[in-house]
Design a protein around this motif. Structure first.
Motif, mmCIF file in Angstrom:
data_model
loop_
_atom_site.group_PDB
_atom_site.id
_atom_site.type_symbol
_atom_site.label_atom_id
_atom_site.label_comp_id
_atom_site.label_asym_id
_atom_site.label_seq_id
_atom_site.Cartn_x
_atom_site.Cartn_y
_atom_site.Cartn_z
ATOM 1 N N THR A 151 -24.264 -1.389 -15.296
ATOM 2 C CA THR A 151 -23.303 -2.331 -15.879
ATOM 3 C C THR A 151 -23.829 -3.760 -15.802
ATOM 4 O OG1 THR A 151 -22.150 -2.526 -13.739
ATOM 5 C CG2 THR A 151 -21.343 -0.862 -15.294
ATOM 6 N N HIS A 173 -21.465 -0.921 -22.519
ATOM 7 C CA HIS A 173 -20.594 0.093 -23.130
ATOM 8 C C HIS A 173 -20.935 0.350 -24.594
ATOM 9 C CE1 HIS A 173 -18.396 0.118 -19.531
ATOM 10 N NE2 HIS A 173 -17.431 -0.738 -19.806
ATOM 11 N N ASN A 208 -25.726 2.140 -23.872
ATOM 12 C CA ASN A 208 -24.890 2.386 -22.700
ATOM 13 C C ASN A 208 -25.493 3.340 -21.677
ATOM 14 O OD1 ASN A 208 -24.687 4.512 -24.458
ATOM 15 N ND2 ASN A 208 -22.477 4.789 -24.234
ATOM 16 N N SER A 265 -23.692 -8.847 -13.777
ATOM 17 C CA SER A 265 -22.782 -8.001 -13.012
ATOM 18 C C SER A 265 -22.972 -8.207 -11.513
ATOM 19 C CB SER A 265 -23.022 -6.525 -13.357
ATOM 20 O OG SER A 265 -22.300 -5.679 -12.486
ATOM 21 N N LEU A 309 -15.983 -4.974 -23.144
ATOM 22 C CA LEU A 309 -16.665 -5.912 -22.259
ATOM 23 C C LEU A 309 -16.640 -7.318 -22.841
ATOM 24 C CD1 LEU A 309 -19.816 -4.022 -20.905
ATOM 25 C CD2 LEU A 309 -17.889 -4.886 -19.593
ATOM 26 N N LEU A 339 -19.365 -10.842 -16.371
ATOM 27 C CA LEU A 339 -18.761 -9.834 -17.233
ATOM 28 C C LEU A 339 -17.383 -9.427 -16.730
ATOM 29 C CD1 LEU A 339 -21.598 -7.274 -18.084
ATOM 30 C CD2 LEU A 339 -20.373 -8.757 -19.677
ATOM 31 N N TYR A 340 -16.504 -9.102 -17.694
ATOM 32 C CA TYR A 340 -15.167 -8.606 -17.376
ATOM 33 C C TYR A 340 -14.914 -7.372 -18.233
ATOM 34 C CZ TYR A 340 -14.907 -13.115 -15.113
ATOM 35 O OH TYR A 340 -15.173 -14.190 -14.302
ATOM 36 N N ASP A 341 -14.504 -6.293 -17.571
ATOM 37 C CA ASP A 341 -14.405 -4.978 -18.196
ATOM 38 C C ASP A 341 -12.938 -4.582 -18.337
ATOM 39 O OD1 ASP A 341 -14.622 -2.371 -19.030
ATOM 40 O OD2 ASP A 341 -16.094 -1.787 -17.515
ATOM 41 N N SER A 342 -12.445 -4.571 -19.575
ATOM 42 C CA SER A 342 -11.046 -4.203 -19.795
ATOM 43 C C SER A 342 -10.793 -2.744 -19.464
ATOM 44 C CB SER A 342 -10.652 -4.490 -21.251
ATOM 45 O OG SER A 342 -11.396 -3.671 -22.139
ATOM 46 N N LYS A 343 -11.834 -1.913 -19.483
ATOM 47 C CA LYS A 343 -11.661 -0.505 -19.111
ATOM 48 C C LYS A 343 -11.341 -0.348 -17.629
ATOM 49 C CE LYS A 343 -14.642 1.387 -22.759
ATOM 50 N NZ LYS A 343 -15.814 2.239 -23.055
ATOM 51 N N LYS A 344 -11.642 -1.382 -16.857
ATOM 52 C CA LYS A 344 -11.306 -1.389 -15.431
ATOM 53 C C LYS A 344 -10.095 -2.275 -15.151
ATOM 54 C CE LYS A 344 -16.079 -0.639 -13.871
ATOM 55 N NZ LYS A 344 -17.183 -1.199 -13.027
#
Length: 317
Positions: A17, A23, A28, A43, A156, A164-169
């Protein structure tokens, strides 16, 4: 006197990541490694093996077949050599200004100020090693606008703080942090579309040509008087069985050994170690040492040491 620090190939700790395209389909599955220095990872999950400043950063990218690294640029020089596999390097705003295919041992010096990407076109997992000028590696990565847009479509977002900021998390931009702005069309004019003859003719050297020149003495591959005449803030040389010597020597700054072919015996005052392809060795300043092949057969390694030249810009300017 401190002993060398050895990072074994089999002990490298990957980060999946590390960058904004983590992603994005097609990118990926790549693994990023930071071996020396803080690198340019976006990251907090990225592991750094050696934090001692060397005047440059060393990292690696491991990718399965058909996996690519998205178009990006750096403010300092970026040098790659192929450790394993067959790789296509491409460049330009859309990645179509030119391309070159490199085999194991080949090296490419990519200047500042152009977008570049790379893809494993071999049949197995491949690995390329990278050297970036400067201890801070130029302050990060500059992404082609479409890379940031594609990443947002897959969850992302890169903040203007370089993280980075992950909307999936369930992550979102913190208060006061805005999305990294896209380069404008006016800004993109500063990123030239270099022709293949400029990039390949100037910045690519083939392994077997270097081996031929390093038959009796080490050959400077990248440096002020090197096969590639550049001053990126570090110098890269190639040693072979014929040019290696058991005579101990030392440097006034940390240096790095990166075996490419064969097995090597590294000795220093009070110690020894055996090295294999893919290992990375940081030799402290002032430590007398020597490296010679330990087994019969082909043997080659890259040697990297910082110079007093600025880490960028590179030959383009």
């Amino acid at each position: 006197m401190t002993a060398p620090i050895i990072v074994r190939y089999g002990e490298l700790q990957p980060c999946k990541t590390a960058f904004i395209d983590a992603h994005t389909p097609g990118s990926n599955q790549k693994e990023n490694f930071t071996i020396i220095g803080g690198g340019v990872s976006e990251s907090a999950d990225q592991h750094v093996h050696i934090t001692t400043p060397h005047g440059f950063n060393i990292g690696a990218a491991g990718q399965p077949p058909k996996c690519r690294n998205s178009l990006h640029s750096h403010r300092t020089a970026e040098v790659f050599f192929v450790l394993k596999g067959r790789w296509r390097f491409f460049w330009g705003r859309r990645g179509d200004a030119g391309e070159v295919v490199l085999e194991e041992g080949d090296i490419i010096d990519i200047p500042t100020g152009i977008f570049r990407g790379f893809e494993n076109i071999g049949s197995d997992y491949g690995m390329i090693m990278a050297v970036l000028g400067g201890d801070d590696a130029g302050g990060g990565v500059i992404w082609a606008p479409q890379v940031i847009e594609d990443a947002a479509d897959h969850g992302l977002v890169l903040g203007d703080n370089g993280k980075l900021y992950d909307s999936k998390k369930g992550q979102s931009l913190p208060e006061g942090v805005k999305p990294m702005p896209l380069l404008t069309e006016e800004e993109l004019k500063d990123y030239p579309e270099l022709t293949p003859d400029r990039v390949i003719g100037w910045g690519v050297r083939r392994y077997w040509d270097m081996v031929a020149l390093a038959g009796k003495t080490p050959v400077t591959v990248i440096g002020e008087t090197g096969m590639i005449r550049d001053k990126p803030g570090f110098e890269v040389s190639l040693l072979t069985r014929g040019s290696a010597t058991e005579e101990p020597h030392e440097h006034d700054r940390p240096s790095v050994l990166m075996p490419l072919r064969g097995h090597w015996r590294l000795t220093w005052n009070g110690g020894e170690a055996f090295l294999a392809p893919g290992d990375t060795v940081s030799v402290p300043a002032g430590l007398r040492h020597a490296a010679v092949p330990s087994m019969e057969g082909e043997a080659a390694l890259y040697h990297v040491i910082a110079t007093d030249d600025p880490a960028g810009p590179s030959w383009l300017d």
